[in-house]
Design a protein around this motif. Structure first.
Motif, short mmCIF file in Angstrom:
data_model
loop_
_atom_site.label_atom_id
_atom_site.label_comp_id
_atom_site.label_asym_id
_atom_site.label_seq_id
_atom_site.Cartn_x
_atom_site.Cartn_y
_atom_site.Cartn_z
N GLU A 172 15.80 6.92 -6.45
CA GLU A 172 15.47 5.65 -5.79
C GLU A 172 13.95 5.48 -5.71
N LEU A 173 13.54 4.26 -5.33
CA LEU A 173 12.10 3.98 -5.26
C LEU A 173 11.44 4.85 -4.20
N PRO A 174 10.42 5.63 -4.57
CA PRO A 174 9.75 6.47 -3.57
C PRO A 174 8.79 5.66 -2.70
N PRO A 175 8.47 6.14 -1.50
CA PRO A 175 7.47 5.46 -0.67
C PRO A 175 6.07 5.72 -1.24
N ALA A 176 5.12 4.86 -0.90
CA ALA A 176 3.75 5.03 -1.43
C ALA A 176 2.73 5.05 -0.30
N ASP A 177 3.16 5.37 0.91
CA ASP A 177 2.19 5.42 2.01
C ASP A 177 1.40 6.73 1.93
N THR A 178 0.23 6.72 2.56
CA THR A 178 -0.63 7.90 2.50
C THR A 178 -1.48 7.96 3.77
N VAL A 179 -2.30 8.99 3.86
CA VAL A 179 -3.20 9.12 5.01
C VAL A 179 -4.61 9.28 4.45
N LEU A 180 -5.55 8.50 5.02
CA LEU A 180 -6.94 8.61 4.59
C LEU A 180 -7.82 8.66 5.82
N PHE A 181 -8.71 9.62 5.89
CA PHE A 181 -9.56 9.82 7.07
C PHE A 181 -8.72 9.85 8.35
N GLY A 182 -7.56 10.48 8.27
CA GLY A 182 -6.72 10.63 9.46
C GLY A 182 -5.94 9.38 9.84
N GLN A 183 -6.04 8.31 9.04
CA GLN A 183 -5.35 7.07 9.38
C GLN A 183 -4.25 6.79 8.36
N ALA A 184 -3.06 6.40 8.88
CA ALA A 184 -1.96 6.06 7.97
C ALA A 184 -2.29 4.78 7.22
N GLN A 185 -2.03 4.78 5.91
CA GLN A 185 -2.24 3.61 5.06
C GLN A 185 -0.90 3.32 4.39
N SER A 186 -0.49 2.06 4.37
CA SER A 186 0.83 1.77 3.81
C SER A 186 0.84 1.92 2.29
N LEU A 187 -0.33 1.83 1.69
CA LEU A 187 -0.45 1.96 0.22
C LEU A 187 -1.75 2.69 -0.10
N PRO A 188 -1.87 3.27 -1.29
CA PRO A 188 -3.14 3.93 -1.66
C PRO A 188 -4.14 2.97 -2.29
N ILE A 189 -4.08 1.67 -1.94
CA ILE A 189 -5.00 0.67 -2.52
C ILE A 189 -5.56 -0.21 -1.41
N GLY A 190 -6.88 -0.48 -1.48
CA GLY A 190 -7.51 -1.37 -0.51
C GLY A 190 -8.34 -2.43 -1.21
N ILE A 191 -8.91 -3.34 -0.40
CA ILE A 191 -9.70 -4.45 -0.93
C ILE A 191 -11.18 -4.06 -0.90
N ALA A 192 -11.79 -4.00 -2.08
CA ALA A 192 -13.19 -3.57 -2.23
C ALA A 192 -14.14 -4.60 -1.62
N PRO A 193 -15.35 -4.17 -1.23
CA PRO A 193 -16.30 -5.15 -0.68
C PRO A 193 -16.79 -6.11 -1.75
N MET A 194 -16.78 -7.40 -1.42
CA MET A 194 -17.27 -8.40 -2.37
C MET A 194 -18.11 -9.44 -1.64
N GLY A 195 -19.35 -9.60 -2.12
CA GLY A 195 -20.26 -10.55 -1.51
C GLY A 195 -19.97 -11.97 -1.96
N SER A 196 -20.21 -12.91 -1.09
CA SER A 196 -20.02 -14.35 -1.36
C SER A 196 -18.70 -14.69 -2.06
N PRO A 197 -17.58 -14.12 -1.64
CA PRO A 197 -16.32 -14.48 -2.31
C PRO A 197 -15.92 -15.92 -2.01
N GLY A 198 -16.60 -16.53 -0.99
CA GLY A 198 -16.29 -17.92 -0.66
C GLY A 198 -16.67 -18.90 -1.76
N VAL A 199 -17.53 -18.46 -2.71
CA VAL A 199 -17.82 -19.34 -3.86
C VAL A 199 -16.58 -19.44 -4.73
N ILE A 200 -15.85 -18.33 -4.83
CA ILE A 200 -14.67 -18.31 -5.70
C ILE A 200 -13.51 -19.02 -5.02
#
Ligand SMILES: Cc1cc2nc3c(=O)[nH]c(=O)nc-3n(C[C@H](O)[C@H](O)[C@H](O)COP(=O)(O)O)c2cc1C
Length: 403
Positions: A76-104
């Motif tokens: 069956e489909l395995p879970p993909a949650d993880t722990v980073l810096f002691g904090q539970a994360q639901s996935l191993p992917i986050g949103i990178a910092p992006m400057g002025s994304p409001g132009v897009i």
């Protein structure tokens, strides 16, 4: 551990299935964004240094990397949650910092912060974001990371004040970006007419008028500002003065003495972003940083850098478990996340994938992109025959060569 309600829909929700029919992958989101956005908005997020060869190299190297499955265990489909810096994360992917994304996409920071908080993954706020650190913390109280560029004047008064604000706001990690030592020219931004301060040229107005959903969002959200920096600019500074202020104050990259000083100022997890050389990784670890982020800025600073996936094994070896290794640049779906994890990355970030999701779907884009990542990461794990993210490292074994 993350609860069901904070997790992305993981491929089960009706709304997700409906969106999936039109936008089944990050590449579909990119194509939809290109069709739906004015040209200048698409180019400002999509374009790299030079003629985009760095972007192509990141993608080509990721695409060339294969993984070896094992069968007979996973049903069956395995879970993909993880722990980073002691904090539970639901996935191993986050949103990178992006400057002025409001132009897009106008309102991009607010929409991405909200989506990350709902999904239970990090949202990294850029120094040059359209919302303040404090507002980002209200939108993503458990998932805010704050990214810093270098403000050397007055003995780093602005930088250290921003660190204090990040602390007061409850940010979970601080990122020092190392890979912007000098400013760069991106030809696609130049030809699109993007300048600092942001202003509409007649050509841009003509482009925007052909995209009514963009104009509506723009009228709602207004001209992108450097929100977190406003309080340091001369009182009443208009957009031009603000841009001159940012140009003057934010310069160069952190030297190692400065990294050590930031380490002293910030007791929480400290990340050095843009590390590509093992000797730099060694220095970072010696200064007590909690993570390096293997990144070439998504190919936006110089197009002659190695693909990050090619550098990753050497950097994982250099760090040798003494800090976490984060990864970005070129990640276009769950398979790429799995590739990086299988070479020893602890966590992965994507940038442009989330910008394209905004262009394609506006307000609901980043949530859909996170659902796509969740779905693809879990199905790739299942397909490879692993039940936990940590087992992914076995998928590069049994091959004559990695990457
Ligand atoms: C439009 C845009 C703006 C960015 N601004 C920043 C920034 O302000 N600070 C930073 O550290 N990185 C910035 N980056 C780099 C991203 O954090 C990240 O390293 C990169 O986007 C990852 O590559 P990818 O876009 O292929 O996923 C920016 C990237 C893009 C696309």
């Amino acid at each position: 551990m993350p609860t069901e309600s904070m997790s992305p829909s993981l491929g089960t929700g009706a709304i997700y299935r409906q969106r999936l029919r039109r936008h089944p992958s990050v590449q579909h989101l990119r194509a939809a964004a290109q069709a739906r956005l004015p040209g200048f908005a698409f180019d400002s997020g999509d374009g790299g240094a030079g003629v985009d060869r760095g972007i192509v190299r990141n993608n080509t190297a990721l695409d060339a990397m294969t993984l070896v499955p094992r069968y007979g265990e996973v049903t069956e489909l395995p879970p993909a949650d993880t722990v980073l810096f002691g904090q539970a994360q639901s996935l191993p992917i986050g949103i990178a910092p992006m400057g002025s994304p409001g132009v897009i996409w106008p309102g991009a920071d607010r929409i991405m912060a909200t989506a990350a908080q709902r999904a239970g993954v990090p949202f990294c706020l850029s120094t040059v974001s359209g919302i303040t650190i404090e507002e980002a913390a209200r939108l993503a109280p458990e998932n805010l990371w704050v990214q810093m560029y270098r403000f050397p004047n007055n003995d780093h008064a602005i930088g250290f004040d921003m660190v204090a604000r990040a602390r007061a706001a409850g940010a979970r990690a601080l990122i020092l970006t190392m890979d912007v030592p000098v400013r760069t020219t991106r030809p696609r931004e130049v030809t699109a007419g993007i300048a600092s301060p942001f202003h509409f040229t007649p050509r841009m107005v003509a482009q925007a008028l052909r995209h009514p959903s963009y104009v509506r969002a723009f009228l709602r959200e207004g001209i992108p500002r450097f929100a977190s920096l406003m309080q340091y600019a001369p009182p009443g500074a208009g957009i031009n003065e603000m841009a001159r202020f940012a140009q003057r104050e934010f310069t160069g990259t952190f030297n190692w003495t400065e990294v050590a000083r930031y380490r002293d100022q910030w007791a929480g997890p400290l990340v050095l972003k843009g590390i590509l050389h093992p000797a730099d990784a060694e220095k970072a670890v010696a200064l007590g940083v909690d993570a390096i982020q293997v990144s070439n800025h998504g190919g936006r600073q110089i197009e002659g850098l190695p693909a990050t996936i090619e550098q990753l094994p050497d950097l994982v070896a250099a760090v040798n478990g003494r800090a976490r290794v984060l990864f970005d640049s070129g990640v276009r779906g769950g398979l790429d996340v799995v590739r990086a994890l299988s070479l020893g990355a602890d966590f992965v970030f994507a940038g442009k994938a989330f910008l394209w999701s905004l262009g394609a779907l506006g307000e609901s884009g980043p949530a859909h992109a996170l659902d796509l990542f969740a779905d693809e990461i879990r199905s790739t794990m299942g397909q490879l025959g692993v039940t936990r993210l940590e087992q992914l490292r076995d998928c590069t074994k049994g091959r004559s060569q990695s990457v």
